[in-house]
Design a protein around this motif. Structure first.
Motif, short mmCIF file in Angstrom:
data_model
loop_
_atom_site.label_atom_id
_atom_site.label_comp_id
_atom_site.label_asym_id
_atom_site.label_seq_id
_atom_site.Cartn_x
_atom_site.Cartn_y
_atom_site.Cartn_z
N LEU A 48 -0.74 -45.90 -12.85
CA LEU A 48 -0.08 -46.91 -11.99
C LEU A 48 -0.23 -46.48 -10.61
O LEU A 48 0.27 -47.26 -9.42
CB LEU A 48 1.19 -47.25 -12.31
N GLY A 49 -0.56 -45.32 -10.15
CA GLY A 49 -0.41 -44.77 -8.98
C GLY A 49 0.87 -44.54 -8.51
O GLY A 49 0.80 -44.45 -7.00
N CYS A 50 1.73 -44.10 -9.21
CA CYS A 50 3.30 -43.83 -8.77
C CYS A 50 3.32 -42.31 -8.42
O CYS A 50 3.21 -41.54 -9.34
CB CYS A 50 3.94 -44.25 -10.03
N LYS A 51 3.67 -42.20 -7.34
CA LYS A 51 3.82 -40.56 -6.90
C LYS A 51 5.12 -40.32 -6.49
O LYS A 51 5.61 -39.47 -5.63
CB LYS A 51 2.65 -40.52 -5.65
N GLY A 52 6.07 -41.14 -6.56
CA GLY A 52 7.54 -40.95 -6.20
C GLY A 52 8.55 -40.72 -7.45
O GLY A 52 8.14 -40.07 -8.32
N LEU A 53 9.76 -41.54 -7.19
CA LEU A 53 10.60 -41.34 -8.23
C LEU A 53 10.36 -42.24 -9.49
O LEU A 53 9.70 -43.31 -9.46
CB LEU A 53 11.94 -41.83 -7.90
N ALA A 54 10.83 -41.67 -10.88
CA ALA A 54 10.88 -42.63 -11.95
C ALA A 54 12.21 -42.32 -12.84
O ALA A 54 12.38 -41.36 -12.83
CB ALA A 54 9.56 -42.34 -12.65
N VAL A 55 12.81 -43.33 -13.24
CA VAL A 55 13.99 -43.17 -14.14
C VAL A 55 13.41 -42.87 -15.55
O VAL A 55 12.85 -43.88 -16.01
CB VAL A 55 14.94 -44.25 -13.95
N CYS A 56 13.67 -41.69 -16.06
CA CYS A 56 13.17 -41.75 -17.42
C CYS A 56 14.41 -41.27 -18.43
O CYS A 56 15.47 -41.20 -18.18
CB CYS A 56 12.25 -40.32 -17.55
N GLY A 57 13.99 -41.19 -19.85
CA GLY A 57 15.03 -40.88 -20.80
C GLY A 57 16.27 -41.82 -20.85
O GLY A 57 17.23 -41.21 -21.06
N GLN A 58 16.06 -42.98 -20.81
CA GLN A 58 17.10 -43.92 -20.73
C GLN A 58 18.19 -43.74 -19.73
O GLN A 58 19.22 -44.23 -19.76
CB GLN A 58 17.78 -44.05 -22.22
N GLY A 59 17.70 -43.23 -18.45
CA GLY A 59 18.55 -42.95 -17.39
C GLY A 59 19.15 -41.44 -17.26
O GLY A 59 19.86 -41.08 -16.40
N ALA A 60 18.86 -40.66 -18.33
CA ALA A 60 19.28 -39.14 -18.17
C ALA A 60 18.35 -38.42 -17.43
O ALA A 60 18.64 -37.05 -17.13
CB ALA A 60 19.05 -38.92 -19.74
N GLN A 61 17.21 -38.82 -16.93
CA GLN A 61 16.56 -38.20 -16.29
C GLN A 61 15.87 -38.76 -14.98
O GLN A 61 15.50 -39.99 -14.93
CB GLN A 61 15.13 -37.63 -16.85
N LEU A 62 16.02 -38.17 -13.77
CA LEU A 62 15.35 -38.74 -12.51
C LEU A 62 14.07 -37.79 -12.11
O LEU A 62 14.23 -36.72 -11.90
CB LEU A 62 16.40 -38.92 -11.22
N TYR A 63 12.95 -38.22 -12.28
CA TYR A 63 11.77 -37.49 -12.19
C TYR A 63 11.11 -38.01 -10.79
O TYR A 63 10.77 -39.00 -10.54
CB TYR A 63 10.87 -38.09 -13.34
N ASP A 64 10.67 -36.90 -10.15
CA ASP A 64 9.73 -36.70 -8.98
C ASP A 64 8.68 -36.46 -9.28
O ASP A 64 8.08 -35.41 -9.68
CB ASP A 64 10.35 -35.91 -8.01
N ALA A 65 7.50 -37.53 -9.54
CA ALA A 65 6.35 -37.48 -9.80
C ALA A 65 5.32 -36.68 -8.98
O ALA A 65 4.44 -35.96 -9.45
CB ALA A 65 5.57 -38.88 -9.88
N ARG A 66 5.42 -36.69 -7.57
CA ARG A 66 4.90 -35.80 -6.64
C ARG A 66 5.18 -34.70 -6.85
O ARG A 66 4.09 -33.60 -6.58
CB ARG A 66 5.22 -36.39 -5.22
N ALA A 67 6.35 -34.14 -6.96
CA ALA A 67 6.65 -32.63 -7.19
C ALA A 67 6.75 -32.16 -8.57
O ALA A 67 6.81 -31.20 -8.98
CB ALA A 67 7.96 -32.35 -6.65
N ASP A 68 6.33 -33.28 -9.57
CA ASP A 68 6.23 -32.75 -10.81
C ASP A 68 7.54 -32.11 -11.51
O ASP A 68 7.62 -30.93 -12.07
CB ASP A 68 5.30 -32.31 -11.33
N ARG A 69 8.74 -32.61 -11.19
CA ARG A 69 9.97 -32.11 -11.39
C ARG A 69 10.93 -32.99 -11.51
O ARG A 69 11.15 -34.12 -11.13
CB ARG A 69 10.54 -30.75 -10.16
N LEU A 70 12.24 -32.57 -12.28
CA LEU A 70 13.45 -33.49 -12.42
C LEU A 70 14.35 -33.09 -11.27
O LEU A 70 14.68 -32.01 -10.94
CB LEU A 70 13.93 -33.06 -13.86
N LEU A 71 14.65 -34.19 -10.53
CA LEU A 71 15.49 -34.17 -9.55
C LEU A 71 16.97 -34.00 -10.29
O LEU A 71 17.84 -33.67 -9.43
CB LEU A 71 15.55 -35.26 -8.80
#
Length: 269
Positions: free
Chosen positions: A61-84
């Protein structure tokens, strides 16, 4: 410049909403999302899938920022490849919740999503993955599911419908966990109080955006908290009746570019 009548944040579920049945996104939907971001608005994926199962899709999708994953239990930073931010489900509480459910309905089959950007999906004997394209590791016994911290438990019953299993689980689990239904064959237990809305609110705060600036798209009851939080909730034509009942609008199905239809109206073609 963004049309002042459009929204600054577009939140989309994946399965049954943005994704087609073959786990792809149509060219029309991709073009519509490109117009969204080109206007200065933000696109945010809000999904029940855990971060490790989302990374390839975000890249497509070309998404390089934030994504909400795991039904809201995870806030993921795609650019840094880490969970915030992440919240785990206490494994003892999860076992207790499973025991209460099985006392009511008999044996269920369980799987877990492990916490972390490299967490595995573990499935016990008898559990069938609702999405056969998603990778999973089969373990020999239920006790093996609890080997590492988890973000949620996935449940299936050999005879009960998803609605029946979810209703029973909600009745007996109480404050041990939040019960959600996120797709065919997907009833889940997640940390108590955690929903897509909590993750979406956290992501929006990071972006400096508010509910009034947000439009959300979904297809299942787990999207109801997200619709309650956002200014406008749009259900797909293939959405569960519970979500359609609370939606501000119903668009075409995920197979018929329902998201694109709405975004083209708001942001142009």
């Amino acid at each position: 410049m963004m049309d002042p009548t459009a929204y600054a944040l577009v939140a989309t579920d994946l399965d049954g909403t943005l994704l087609r049945g073959d786990d792809t996104v149509s060219d029309r939907s991709l073009a519509a999302l490109t117009r969204v971001t080109g206007s200065g608005a933000r696109h945010l994926v809000v999904t029940g899938r855990p971060a490790p199962r989302v990374r390839p899709l975000l890249a497509d999708l070309g998404c390089k920022g934030l994504a909400v994953c795991g039904q809201g239990a995870q806030l993921y930073d795609a650019r840094a490849d880490r969970l915030l931010w992440s919240v785990t489900l206490d494994r003892e509480l999860a076992e207790t919740a499973l025991g209460k459910i099985e006392a009511e309905v008999g044996q269920v089959y369980a799987a877990v999503d492990q916490d972390g950007v490299d967490g595995l999906t573990l499935i016990e004997p008898g559990y069938l993955m609702p999405h056969p394209t998603l990778p999973a590791v089969r373990v020999g016994r239920r006790e093996d599911l609890w080997s590492e911290p988890i973000s949620k438990v996935l449940l299936r019953h050999p005879d009960l419908s998803d609605d029946e299993l979810a209703a029973t689980a909600r009745a007996v689990v109480g404050s041990l966990a939040t019960v959600t239904m996120s797709g065919p064959g997907t009833v889940e237990l997640q940390p108590c109080g955690i929903t897509k809305a909590t993750g979406l609110a956290l992501a929006a705060a990071q972006l400096g955006l508010s509910p009034e600036q947000t439009i959300a798209f979904g297809d299942m009851p787990n999207d109801i908290p997200m619709f309650d939080w956002a200014d406008r909730g749009v259900a797909m034509a293939n959405a569960h009746p519970e979500l359609r009942a609370v939606a501000d609008e119903v668009t075409l199905s995920n197979e018929d570019d329902g998201i694109a239809v709405v975004l083209e109206r708001l942001y142009g073609r």
